[in-house]
Scaffold this motif. Structure first.
Motif, PDB file in Angstrom:
ATOM      1  N   VAL A   1       0.851  -1.188   0.000  1.00  0.00           N
ATOM      2  CA  VAL A   1       0.000   0.000   0.000  1.00  0.00           C
ATOM      3  C   VAL A   1       0.888   1.241   0.000  1.00  0.00           C
ATOM      4  CG1 VAL A   1      -1.823   1.267   1.204  1.00  0.00           C
ATOM      5  CG2 VAL A   1      -1.805  -1.245   1.234  1.00  0.00           C
ATOM      6  N   VAL A   2       0.609   2.151  -0.927  1.00  0.00           N
ATOM      7  CA  VAL A   2       1.445   3.329  -1.145  1.00  0.00           C
ATOM      8  C   VAL A   2       0.652   4.597  -0.824  1.00  0.00           C
ATOM      9  CG1 VAL A   2       2.769   4.632  -2.862  1.00  0.00           C
ATOM     10  CG2 VAL A   2       2.757   2.123  -2.928  1.00  0.00           C
ATOM     11  N   SER A   3       1.239   5.487  -0.054  1.00  0.00           N
ATOM     12  CA  SER A   3       0.591   6.758   0.281  1.00  0.00           C
ATOM     13  C   SER A   3       0.752   7.753  -0.867  1.00  0.00           C
ATOM     14  CB  SER A   3       1.211   7.338   1.546  1.00  0.00           C
ATOM     15  OG  SER A   3       0.768   8.676   1.750  1.00  0.00           O
ATOM     16  N   ASN A   4      -0.346   8.409  -1.240  1.00  0.00           N
ATOM     17  CA  ASN A   4      -0.285   9.486  -2.246  1.00  0.00           C
ATOM     18  C   ASN A   4      -0.571  10.848  -1.614  1.00  0.00           C
ATOM     19  OD1 ASN A   4      -3.028   9.512  -1.777  1.00  0.00           O
ATOM     20  ND2 ASN A   4      -3.647   8.992  -3.860  1.00  0.00           N
ATOM     21  N   ALA A   5      -0.463  10.921  -0.279  1.00  0.00           N
ATOM     22  CA  ALA A   5      -0.834  12.152   0.439  1.00  0.00           C
ATOM     23  C   ALA A   5       0.040  13.332   0.039  1.00  0.00           C
ATOM     24  CB  ALA A   5      -0.755  11.911   1.946  1.00  0.00           C
ATOM     25  N   LYS A   6       1.336  13.109  -0.142  1.00  0.00           N
ATOM     26  CA  LYS A   6       2.266  14.210  -0.406  1.00  0.00           C
ATOM     27  C   LYS A   6       1.967  14.891  -1.740  1.00  0.00           C
ATOM     28  CE  LYS A   6       7.206  15.309  -0.768  1.00  0.00           C
ATOM     29  NZ  LYS A   6       8.589  14.760  -0.765  1.00  0.00           N
ATOM     30  N   ILE A   7       1.703  14.118  -2.781  1.00  0.00           N
ATOM     31  CA  ILE A   7       1.438  14.718  -4.095  1.00  0.00           C
ATOM     32  C   ILE A   7       0.115  15.469  -4.085  1.00  0.00           C
ATOM     33  CG2 ILE A   7       0.315  12.661  -5.098  1.00  0.00           C
ATOM     34  CD1 ILE A   7       2.639  15.073  -6.960  1.00  0.00           C
ATOM     35  N   LYS A   8      -0.867  14.991  -3.319  1.00  0.00           N
ATOM     36  CA  LYS A   8      -2.163  15.694  -3.263  1.00  0.00           C
ATOM     37  C   LYS A   8      -2.011  17.032  -2.538  1.00  0.00           C
ATOM     38  CE  LYS A   8      -4.668  12.241  -1.643  1.00  0.00           C
ATOM     39  NZ  LYS A   8      -5.837  11.416  -1.222  1.00  0.00           N
TER      40      LYS A   8
END
Length: 316
Positions: free
Chosen positions: A284-291
């Motif tokens: 599972v990969v977090s995409n929080a930073k790019i958002k």
């Protein structure tokens, strides 16, 4: 903007052309140069070396050697292409007036397996195998150059993207392999493993690239993935939904399957400990930073909807 896309005739490049050609002027850089709607001209790597390129506002570096899941490729090939070509195009970027550089790395440059619940950009990279190692070598080259020439790069933006598995119409990756198994009605025996994995819809990817091109996000390393992670069981159910089939998911005892895998390792059978791990592990990969960087709350395409679109393209 005038945009140069390396590897423009591949799967991701072709989708980016369709997404960007209405608002931008696109040029390609590739080992082949067929006519492509939406692309003014495709240049060769020799053209790059001789500096026979037009003025460019942004470079999207896609060209690379994809992960060979059958391990038939020599390790040096990955470094020649994934690291070597990155050095060439990034050096050109530093010398030019181009303002933005987007490099497509991979989550495999960071980790072959996810330790903990979710993979973030803060992880200390520990790639395994020549694919991930060649990608992290390319990342390190870029970061080293940025440190050396920091004062001269104040007006430039550099983005290192680490997408997890990208899919969409025209893709022939692992989702296609699973689809062909499901289509034949072959039961999935590992239903007792509720593993969850992140994917990247190519539509979400194109949306993020447009954002990086048109907004002033900070330079840096960014993971890329859909908002939701999906289990293999959910993928099979989605495939069967599109195909109009009943899913055949067998929840054989987990301990029994692990024992079979251990035996398979000793007897060199298709199902061994390593293959079972790959088929059932969480990634599972977090995409929080790019958002946060783009000022968005959600990706435009839900993971399930993106997978449905991909599966429909397989059936066509």
């Amino acid at each position: 903007m005038n945009i140069l896309i390396t590897g423009i005739h591949g799967f991701v490049g072709s989708n980016l052309v369709m997404s960007l050609c209405r608002e931008h002027t696109l040029y390609g850089l590739d080992i082949v140069a067929p006519q492509k709607e939406g692309v003014v001209k495709t240049f060769s790597w020799e053209d790059l070396e001789q500096r026979h390129l037009p003025e460019i506002d942004a470079i999207i570096h896609l060209a690379g050697k994809a992960h060979d899941t059958k391990n038939r490729s020599a390790a040096q090939v990955y470094f020649d292409i994934n690291t070597g070509l990155t050095k060439k195009i990034f050096d050109y970027f530093l010398e030019s007036s181009t303002g933005k550089f987007i490099f497509f790395s991979s989550v495999k440059a960071a980790a072959d397996s996810v330790a903990g619940e979710v993979l973030t950009e803060e992880v200390v990279p520990a790639p395994i195998g020549p694919y991930g190692e060649s990608k992290i070598a390319a990342e390190n080259y870029i970061l080293k150059k940025l440190r050396i020439e920091n004062e001269e790069l104040k007006n430039k933006r550099v983005y290192i993207l680490r997408p997890c598995m990208i899919h969409g119409p025209g893709n022939k990756g692992n989702l296609n392999l699973l689809y062909n198994v499901v289509k034949k009605g072959i039961p999935w025996p590992l239903g007792d493993f509720e593993n969850r994995r992140s994917f990247t819809s190519v539509d979400n990817l194109c949306y993020v690239i447009e954002g990086l091109l048109t907004k002033e996000a900070a330079s840096g390393i960014y993971n890329m993935g859909d908002d939701e992670a999906l289990s293999t069981n959910e993928l099979i159910e989605l495939m069967c939904e599109v195909l109009g089939l009943k899913p055949h998911i067998w929840k054989l005892n987990r301990s029994l399957m692990e024992a079979c895998a251990r035996l398979g390792t000793v007897l060199h059978l298709p199902l061994n400990k390593e293959r079972l791990r790959k088929l059932t592990e969480n990634y599972v990969v977090s995409n929080a930073k790019i958002k946060v960087a783009l000022g968005i709350d959600r990706m435009p395409v839900r993971a399930e909807d993106g997978v449905r679109k991909t599966i429909r393209s397989f059936s066509k």
